[in-house]
Design an enzyme around this catalytic site. Structure first.
Site: not given
Ligand SMILES: CSC[C@H]1O[C@H](OP(=O)(O)O)[C@H](O)[C@@H]1O
Length: 343
Positions: A44-46, A87, A193, A234, A244-245
């Site tokens: 996960r993570g953009a 996603r 996270q 994101d 973002n989250k």
């Molecule tokens: C460097 S992008 C990280 C970004 O992605 C995370 O979401 P997820 O864990 O659901 O993929 C979160 O928004 C982070 O800031």
């Protein structure tokens, strides 16, 4: 900390659902397996899901049986469009897949050569991301005062990218530059996270970190215990609104109230100039079970449901600056992002 491995043994992903308890890699062989791994947040993570989506598309291309280039492209596009649906919020996924689609369509080469060229393009996306992370770190570290306590939300570290970090990359760079900083990491309910991933990453690289309940951030800011906030993104719209989250918007409003600088760290691959404002960014809503259960134990009474928006949108007027690999972008963002992209 490498969330993604891709070599002669194929594609392996560090299963981030098991951290910090277990470091286990899953092997994936097909684009369908990659799509499920992204949707289930194995990775996960953009930027990390963009890189993984591109590799998944190459895995699919390697298996296409085509009678002609036209036949190949038709099958390739179908795999690409399916992967994009894993996603919806992080623009990096569609950005990376479109980059391979465009590459495939502009090639006048044999079918054998096109797969090799796509493999090289996916690797290039990965390498560029790591370089972009480090450049963001250099630019962003200058914004972090010595002796500062920096608050961050979710995980925008090596685990969320090609392997260094965006917001966490800025924090690491400030620490590696000798600044005496420490970090407060929001636990980031419901997926945790921050507590599970950011704390794990920062401990590994020696950055002092304490976990806080998400709801404690405001009062700690009001007590003067936070000097800067740095988070990832994101998707950034053309006017500087940021998805973002979930919980980022609340932090941004509280940072304004407490006069604390609020920084976004994100590569250009996260900036979506085709989306004019935050209200047009698709927000992923995930399974309510992620809220109703914690460590596989139901924490809510039976018969009670939950809402689980995975992201929120922070209007650009709450954002002090956007740290990118090309430098620190200041408001007004509509104009400054146009200059950044040369449009
Ligand atoms: C460097 S992008 C990280 C970004 O992605 C995370 O979401 P997820 O864990 O659901 O993929 C979160 O928004 C982070 O800031």
């Amino acid at each position: 900390m490498r969330p993604i491995l891709w070599d002669s043994r194929g594609l392996r992903l560090l299963d981030q659902r098991l951290l910090p308890w277990q470091e286990k890699y899953l092997r994936l062989r097909t684009p369908q397996e990659v799509k499920k791994a992204i949707k289930d947040m194995v990775v996960r993570g953009a930027p990390a899901i963009g890189i993984t989506g591109a590799i998944g598309l190459v895995l699919g291309a390697e298996k296409i049986k085509a009678r002609s280039k036209r036949d190949f492209l038709a099958k390739f596009r179908r795999i690409a469009e399916s992967l994009k649906k894993a996603r919806p919020t992080a623009v990096n996924l569609s950005w990376a897949i479109d980059r391979l689609l465009n590459r495939a369509e502009d090639l006048n080469v044999s079918l054998e050569e096109v797969v090799e060229i796509l493999r090289a393009e996916a690797l290039k996306i990965w390498e560029e991301d790591i370089e972009a992370n480090k450049a963001m770190g250099r630019f962003g570290a200058k914004l972090i005062p010595d002796n500062a306590t920096v608050l961050t939300h979710c995980n925008a570290g090596a685990l969320a990218t090609g392997g260094y970090g965006t917001a966490i990359g800025v924090i690491r760079a400030a620490y590696e530059a000798g600044k005496n900083i420490k970090v407060l990491a929001d636990e980031t309910r419901p997926w945790l996270q921050g507590a599970r991933l950011t704390a794990w990453e920062l401990k590994k690289v020696g950055v002092p970190v304490e976990i806080i309940p998400d709801v404690a951030a405001g009062s700690l800011m009001a007590q003067g215990k936070v000097q800067a906030i740095v988070v990832g993104a994101d998707r950034i719209a053309a006017n500087g609104d940021v998805a973002n989250k979930i919980g980022t918007y609340s932090l941004a409003v509280l940072s304004k109230e407490n006069k604390i600088p609020f920084y976004i760290a994100a590569p250009l691959s996260t900036i979506d100039m085709a989306t004019s404002s935050g209200q047009d960014i698709p927000i992923e809503w995930r399974d309510p079970k992620e809220v109703l259960y914690c460590a596989k134990k139901r924490i809510a009474p039976k018969g009670v449901s939950a809402l689980n928006p995975a992201f929120d949108v922070t209007p650009s007027h709450y954002i002090s600056a956007i740290i990118t690999e090309k430098g620190v972008v200041q408001p007004p963002y509509t104009e400054s992002l146009k200059i950044l992209f040369g449009v």
